[in-house]
Design a protein around this motif. Structure first.
Motif, short mmCIF file in Angstrom:
data_model
loop_
_atom_site.label_atom_id
_atom_site.label_comp_id
_atom_site.label_asym_id
_atom_site.label_seq_id
_atom_site.Cartn_x
_atom_site.Cartn_y
_atom_site.Cartn_z
N THR A 135 0.76 -1.14 0.01
CA THR A 135 -0.01 0.02 0.04
C THR A 135 0.78 1.40 -0.07
O THR A 135 0.71 2.34 -0.84
CB THR A 135 -1.00 -0.08 1.26
OG1 THR A 135 -1.49 -1.05 1.20
CG2 THR A 135 -1.91 1.01 1.02
N ASN A 153 0.65 4.16 -3.03
CA ASN A 153 0.61 5.40 -2.73
C ASN A 153 1.58 6.28 -3.05
O ASN A 153 1.23 7.32 -3.89
CB ASN A 153 0.29 5.62 -1.29
CG ASN A 153 -0.99 5.37 -0.80
OD1 ASN A 153 -1.94 4.74 -1.55
ND2 ASN A 153 -1.26 4.98 0.61
N LYS A 154 2.78 6.08 -3.17
CA LYS A 154 4.18 6.80 -3.34
C LYS A 154 4.16 6.89 -4.80
O LYS A 154 4.06 8.12 -5.47
CB LYS A 154 5.41 6.15 -2.84
CG LYS A 154 6.23 7.12 -3.27
CD LYS A 154 7.84 6.46 -2.73
CE LYS A 154 8.84 7.10 -3.13
NZ LYS A 154 10.12 6.55 -2.67
N ASN A 209 1.62 6.33 -7.20
CA ASN A 209 0.24 6.62 -7.89
C ASN A 209 -0.19 8.00 -7.39
O ASN A 209 -1.34 8.17 -7.69
CB ASN A 209 -0.57 5.45 -7.68
CG ASN A 209 -0.23 4.26 -8.63
OD1 ASN A 209 -0.47 4.08 -9.67
ND2 ASN A 209 0.55 3.41 -7.91
N TYR A 210 0.56 8.55 -6.43
CA TYR A 210 -0.01 10.10 -6.06
C TYR A 210 -0.13 10.97 -7.18
O TYR A 210 0.86 11.38 -7.75
CB TYR A 210 0.60 10.24 -4.96
CG TYR A 210 0.28 11.67 -4.32
CD1 TYR A 210 -0.87 12.08 -3.85
CD2 TYR A 210 1.17 12.72 -4.45
CE1 TYR A 210 -1.12 13.35 -3.32
CE2 TYR A 210 1.09 14.06 -4.04
CZ TYR A 210 -0.32 14.29 -3.66
OH TYR A 210 -0.52 15.59 -3.15
N LYS A 245 -0.59 13.95 0.40
CA LYS A 245 -0.45 12.83 0.94
C LYS A 245 -0.72 12.26 2.39
O LYS A 245 -0.54 13.14 3.15
CB LYS A 245 1.06 12.45 0.71
CG LYS A 245 1.89 12.42 -0.99
CD LYS A 245 2.93 11.94 -0.85
CE LYS A 245 3.73 12.08 -2.36
NZ LYS A 245 4.98 11.74 -2.49
N SER A 246 -1.41 11.35 2.49
CA SER A 246 -1.71 10.77 3.64
C SER A 246 -1.62 9.20 3.91
O SER A 246 -1.52 8.34 2.93
CB SER A 246 -3.40 11.04 3.93
OG SER A 246 -3.81 10.59 4.90
N ASN A 247 -0.95 9.08 5.09
CA ASN A 247 -1.03 7.57 5.54
C ASN A 247 -2.05 6.97 6.07
O ASN A 247 -2.01 5.62 6.57
CB ASN A 247 0.20 7.59 6.68
CG ASN A 247 1.61 8.24 6.01
OD1 ASN A 247 1.83 7.98 4.93
ND2 ASN A 247 2.22 8.66 6.90
N TYR A 259 -4.50 5.43 4.21
CA TYR A 259 -4.70 4.00 3.72
C TYR A 259 -3.68 3.16 3.97
O TYR A 259 -3.95 1.85 4.13
CB TYR A 259 -4.72 4.27 1.97
CG TYR A 259 -5.78 5.12 1.75
CD1 TYR A 259 -6.98 4.67 1.48
CD2 TYR A 259 -5.67 6.30 1.02
CE1 TYR A 259 -8.18 5.27 0.93
CE2 TYR A 259 -6.59 7.17 0.56
CZ TYR A 259 -8.20 6.60 0.55
OH TYR A 259 -9.15 7.24 0.15
N VAL A 260 -2.42 3.64 4.50
CA VAL A 260 -1.47 2.44 4.92
C VAL A 260 -1.83 1.90 6.43
O VAL A 260 -1.88 0.60 6.41
CB VAL A 260 -0.09 2.91 4.98
CG1 VAL A 260 0.84 2.32 5.62
CG2 VAL A 260 0.49 3.74 3.64
#
Length: 245
Positions: free
Chosen positions: A22, A26-27, A29-30, A167-169, A171-172
């Motif tokens: 994840t 995120n990194k 595909n942001y 960016k947000s964590n 989803y991680v």
């Protein structure tokens, strides 16, 4: 706890894989999204031939506020969108695409209306917002036969615009939690499906036999220690029988 301790590696492996996957997704595909907006005010409805002779009162203000709902629908129609496409071909957007990226809102039951645009480029969002606002102001007198739109604020260029989807964590963390629940379910399922005999209790309950004796498992380190300390007889070494699992 015994089950988790025995299969802890499964839980850790699933959580680590899900979290790393994840985070990497995120990194790479942001895509930052930017927003630009303009503000217009809807004044008292004035017929074109009476322009300059109007007077403001509370009743006309309330009517202007209700009129904003009508303007919200008009601004998304082809009557406005097609004019924007024709006058600003550099935007390279179709009427349908324009309608999808535009958001029109009224501010706290006031006469002020906000026209905002979201795009991957702030410069493009700014250009679209200003273009739609300008066309809307010029076309309303032709559509409604009134001239009551004034631009309060146009979208302005910024040196370092901030995206609205930072960016947000989150989803991680959600991925790690879901993976943990999934791994615990898998571990419990494996334990439920495992019908092998593991203890004296399992043998007595399953086979209905009494336990007479048991052979404990000896670790290699214990076996080496036993060989070093074993006694010797006069005729030679004492023989030992060992059982290895």
């Amino acid at each position: 706890m015994r089950i988790l301790k025995k299969r802890l590696w499964i839980v850790l492996l699933v959580v680590v894989i899900a979290t790393i996957t994840t985070a990497v997704f995120n990194k790479y595909n942001y895509r930052p999204v930017y927003q630009a907006s303009t503000k217009v005010i809807v004044n008292k409805t004035v017929e074109l031939e009476q322009l300059g002779k109007e007077q403001m009162d509370l009743g006309s203000m309330a009517y202007s506020i209700r009129l904003i709902d009508t303007y919200k629908e008009i601004i998304r129609t082809p009557a406005i969108m097609e004019k924007v496409v024709q006058r600003y071909p550099d935007l390279r957007l179709s009427p349908g695409e324009l309608s999808q990226i535009i958001n029109v809102q009224s501010i706290n039951n006031t006469q002020v209306m906000t026209i905002s645009v979201r795009d991957l480029s702030y410069e493009r969002a700014m250009q679209v917002a200003n273009a739609v606002t300008a066309v809307f102001q010029t076309e309303i007198p032709k559509i409604m036969k009134v001239n009551n739109i004034e631009i309060l604020h146009n979208a302005e260029a910024k040196e370092n615009p901030m995206p609205i989807n930072e960016k947000s964590n989150l989803y991680v963390f959600i991925s790690a939690f879901v993976a943990l629940i999934f791994a615990l379910g898998v571990v419990l399922l494996l334990e439920f499906m495992d019908d092998t005999l593991k203890s004296e209790y399992d043998i007595t309950q399953t086979m209905g036999l009494e336990l007479l004796a048991s052979v404990p498992e000896m670790k290699k380190s214990q076996f080496k220690s036993l060989k070093q300390t074993r006694p010797r007889s006069q005729g030679g070494e004492i023989a030992y029988a060992t059982v290895e699992n």
